[in-house]
Design a protein around this motif. Structure first.
Motif, PDB file in Angstrom:
ATOM      1  N   GLY A  78      -2.857 -15.672 -34.645  1.00  0.00           N
ATOM      2  CA  GLY A  78      -2.415 -15.669 -36.027  1.00  0.00           C
ATOM      3  C   GLY A  78      -1.380 -16.740 -36.318  1.00  0.00           C
ATOM      4  N   THR A  79      -0.325 -16.811 -35.506  1.00  0.00           N
ATOM      5  CA  THR A  79       0.721 -17.800 -35.767  1.00  0.00           C
ATOM      6  C   THR A  79       0.194 -19.218 -35.577  1.00  0.00           C
ATOM      7  OG1 THR A  79       1.530 -17.668 -33.479  1.00  0.00           O
ATOM      8  CG2 THR A  79       2.557 -16.215 -35.110  1.00  0.00           C
ATOM      9  N   SER A  80      -0.737 -19.401 -34.658  1.00  0.00           N
ATOM     10  CA  SER A  80      -1.315 -20.724 -34.433  1.00  0.00           C
ATOM     11  C   SER A  80      -2.144 -21.193 -35.623  1.00  0.00           C
ATOM     12  CB  SER A  80      -2.175 -20.729 -33.172  1.00  0.00           C
ATOM     13  OG  SER A  80      -1.385 -20.460 -32.031  1.00  0.00           O
ATOM     14  N   ARG A  81      -2.624 -20.243 -36.407  1.00  0.00           N
ATOM     15  CA  ARG A  81      -3.368 -20.575 -37.628  1.00  0.00           C
ATOM     16  C   ARG A  81      -2.448 -20.665 -38.846  1.00  0.00           C
ATOM     17  NH1 ARG A  81      -9.106 -19.171 -36.913  1.00  0.00           N
ATOM     18  NH2 ARG A  81      -9.298 -19.053 -39.190  1.00  0.00           N
ATOM     19  N   GLY A  82      -1.136 -20.538 -38.604  1.00  0.00           N
ATOM     20  CA  GLY A  82      -0.182 -20.609 -39.701  1.00  0.00           C
ATOM     21  C   GLY A  82      -0.087 -19.344 -40.520  1.00  0.00           C
ATOM     22  N   MET A  83      -0.564 -18.224 -39.985  1.00  0.00           N
ATOM     23  CA  MET A  83      -0.505 -16.963 -40.719  1.00  0.00           C
ATOM     24  C   MET A  83       0.896 -16.363 -40.603  1.00  0.00           C
ATOM     25  SD  MET A  83      -3.640 -16.787 -41.797  1.00  0.00           S
ATOM     26  CE  MET A  83      -4.064 -15.125 -42.314  1.00  0.00           C
ATOM     27  N   PRO A  84       1.382 -15.709 -41.658  1.00  0.00           N
ATOM     28  CA  PRO A  84       2.724 -15.122 -41.627  1.00  0.00           C
ATOM     29  C   PRO A  84       2.763 -13.835 -40.804  1.00  0.00           C
ATOM     30  CG  PRO A  84       1.652 -14.591 -43.697  1.00  0.00           C
ATOM     31  CD  PRO A  84       0.726 -15.517 -42.978  1.00  0.00           C
ATOM     32  N   GLU A  85       3.985 -13.353 -40.587  1.00  0.00           N
ATOM     33  CA  GLU A  85       4.170 -12.128 -39.807  1.00  0.00           C
ATOM     34  C   GLU A  85       3.425 -10.949 -40.432  1.00  0.00           C
ATOM     35  OE1 GLU A  85       7.803  -9.087 -38.654  1.00  0.00           O
ATOM     36  OE2 GLU A  85       8.279 -11.219 -38.945  1.00  0.00           O
ATOM     37  N   ARG A  86       3.361 -10.896 -41.757  1.00  0.00           N
ATOM     38  CA  ARG A  86       2.664  -9.793 -42.413  1.00  0.00           C
ATOM     39  C   ARG A  86       1.186  -9.775 -42.033  1.00  0.00           C
ATOM     40  NH1 ARG A  86       2.807  -4.662 -44.192  1.00  0.00           N
ATOM     41  NH2 ARG A  86       1.464  -4.327 -45.986  1.00  0.00           N
ATOM     42  N   ALA A  87       0.577 -10.956 -41.916  1.00  0.00           N
ATOM     43  CA  ALA A  87      -0.828 -11.026 -41.514  1.00  0.00           C
ATOM     44  C   ALA A  87      -1.008 -10.498 -40.098  1.00  0.00           C
ATOM     45  CB  ALA A  87      -1.330 -12.463 -41.610  1.00  0.00           C
ATOM     46  N   VAL A  88      -0.063 -10.821 -39.223  1.00  0.00           N
ATOM     47  CA  VAL A  88      -0.130 -10.330 -37.842  1.00  0.00           C
ATOM     48  C   VAL A  88       0.017  -8.813 -37.816  1.00  0.00           C
ATOM     49  CG1 VAL A  88       0.962 -10.426 -35.568  1.00  0.00           C
ATOM     50  CG2 VAL A  88       0.715 -12.520 -36.921  1.00  0.00           C
ATOM     51  N   THR A  89       0.895  -8.274 -38.654  1.00  0.00           N
ATOM     52  CA  THR A  89       1.047  -6.816 -38.745  1.00  0.00           C
ATOM     53  C   THR A  89      -0.258  -6.161 -39.183  1.00  0.00           C
ATOM     54  OG1 THR A  89       3.402  -7.000 -39.283  1.00  0.00           O
ATOM     55  CG2 THR A  89       2.300  -4.945 -39.891  1.00  0.00           C
ATOM     56  N   ILE A  90      -0.914  -6.729 -40.173  1.00  0.00           N
ATOM     57  CA  ILE A  90      -2.186  -6.179 -40.659  1.00  0.00           C
ATOM     58  C   ILE A  90      -3.238  -6.223 -39.554  1.00  0.00           C
ATOM     59  CG2 ILE A  90      -4.074  -6.512 -42.314  1.00  0.00           C
ATOM     60  CD1 ILE A  90      -1.928  -7.704 -44.233  1.00  0.00           C
ATOM     61  N   ALA A  91      -3.304  -7.343 -38.844  1.00  0.00           N
ATOM     62  CA  ALA A  91      -4.291  -7.478 -37.764  1.00  0.00           C
ATOM     63  C   ALA A  91      -4.027  -6.480 -36.638  1.00  0.00           C
ATOM     64  CB  ALA A  91      -4.269  -8.902 -37.219  1.00  0.00           C
ATOM     65  N   LEU A  92      -2.765  -6.319 -36.254  1.00  0.00           N
ATOM     66  CA  LEU A  92      -2.439  -5.397 -35.170  1.00  0.00           C
ATOM     67  C   LEU A  92      -2.696  -3.943 -35.571  1.00  0.00           C
ATOM     68  CD1 LEU A  92       0.848  -7.074 -33.888  1.00  0.00           C
ATOM     69  CD2 LEU A  92      -1.309  -6.891 -32.627  1.00  0.00           C
TER      70      LEU A  92
END
Length: 337
Positions: A78-92
């Motif tokens: 996620g971070t490597s694609r420039g996604m914010p922390e909120r996107a990582v939370t949704i994915a997890l």
């Protein structure tokens, strides 16, 4: 004289003895299970990880070492694609609900993988979906197309990607996913640890480099294009092979991978250190599969032996071992001997 009848008490006693024997057998089996599951050796047999809140509210989340590897990969993609922390939370949160953060080769109908994606619904082939980097990338790709997803309720954002029959189920995982995302994106410093465990074999620095490139991309490591190309090719191997011979007896310096951090945190820009903590806690999460003995960053160190649930402060001399040419501190990852 007639034949004496058998005493009616004998069969009864025999039945009682049989029942008693069966009960003892079950009790012994249960005691053995509990000893293995929760006894003094259980921690060594079942290594696990823990993440704590950076907000001082005492919130924690405990999970298995295999789950930690998958969570760290999801966050890194996620971070490597420039996604914010909120996107990582949704994915997890989605992966917690769909698979319990385990890369399942089965599921409802043709669902497989961390996100239980279905080949028949255009997510890719089974082989592709079973690759955590690919499946996480596909999730973020579709999430990024959801309008204003960062401001939507997590259940709504996840549902627009997943099309689940039980969309509200994602909500219960949001607190744990938020704790994980804060640590694995580097916002929460020294928040993720894995319990004390002695690696069951030597590690391989080349496997560490390959795993870093697999999750973060080739730009995560410096070096000549030829060296990066070799590591990128090796990244296709997800399970490092045991190392034997001279490397196993090599000093720590030969077993060390230093990952550069572009900009250390400063008083004016505390967010600059997030990249370092993201990489450091990714390494701790991968310690079990990459056979790591130490991870150090920003004057603190995690060790596989003796301090598995803590990041302890280290001296300036030892911390200098991860200094870069420009004086900035990198993340020092040491494989097991």
């Amino acid at each position: 004289m007639g034949v004496p009848e058998l005493s009616p008490s004998r069969p009864s006693r025999r039945r009682r003895l049989l029942r008693l024997g069966a009960a003892l057998t079950v009790s012994c089996a249960l005691a053995g299970y509990l000893a293995v599951r929760f006894g003094p050796d259980a921690q060594h047999a079942r290594p696990g990880c823990e993440v704590v809140s950076a907000d001082g509210d005492g919130a924690t989340y405990s999970f298995g070492a295999d789950q930690a590897v998958n969570a760290a990969t999801i966050a890194a993609v996620g971070t490597s694609r420039g996604m914010p922390e909120r996107a990582v939370t949704i994915a997890l949160a989605t992966a917690l609900q769909e698979s319990g953060l385990r890369n399942l080769d089965h599921g409802d109908r043709d669902s497989v993988g961390l996100f239980q994606q279905r080949p028949s619904q255009g997510w890719g082939t089974v082989a592709q979906i079973m690759d955590p980097v690919y499946s996480a990338g596909k999730f973020y790709q579709r999430l990024d197309k959801v309008d204003d997803y960062a401001n939507l309720p997590l259940t709504v954002a996840a549902q627009k990607v997943q099309r689940s029959a039980f969309p509200e189920a994602y909500a219960k995982h949001e607190p744990d996913a938020a704790l994980l995302a804060a640590a694995l994106t580097g916002r929460a410093e020294a928040a993720l640890t894995c319990e004390s465990t002695v690696p069951d074999g030597p590690g391989d620095p080349s496997a560490v480099r390959a795993a870093l490139i697999r999750d973060f991309g080739a730009s995560v490591l410096p070096g000549a294009p030829e060296a990066r190309k070799k590591a990128t090719t090796a990244a296709a191997t997800t399970t490092p092979a045991p190392v034997a011979g001279t490397l196993a007896q090599a000093p720590a310096r030969a077993r060390t991978v230093v990952v550069p951090v572009a900009a250390p945190a400063t008083a004016k820009d505390p967010k600059a250190g997030r990249r370092g903590w993201e990489l450091a806690q990714w390494a701790v999460a991968h310690a079990s599969v990459l056979h790591l003995s130490e991870v150090a960053y920003a004057g603190r160190e995690w060790r596989a032996s003796g301090t598995g649930h803590t990041w302890r402060e280290i001296g300036a001399e030892k911390s200098a071992g991860a200094r870069q040419a420009d004086g900035a501190e990198g993340v020092r990852i040491v494989t097991a001997p």
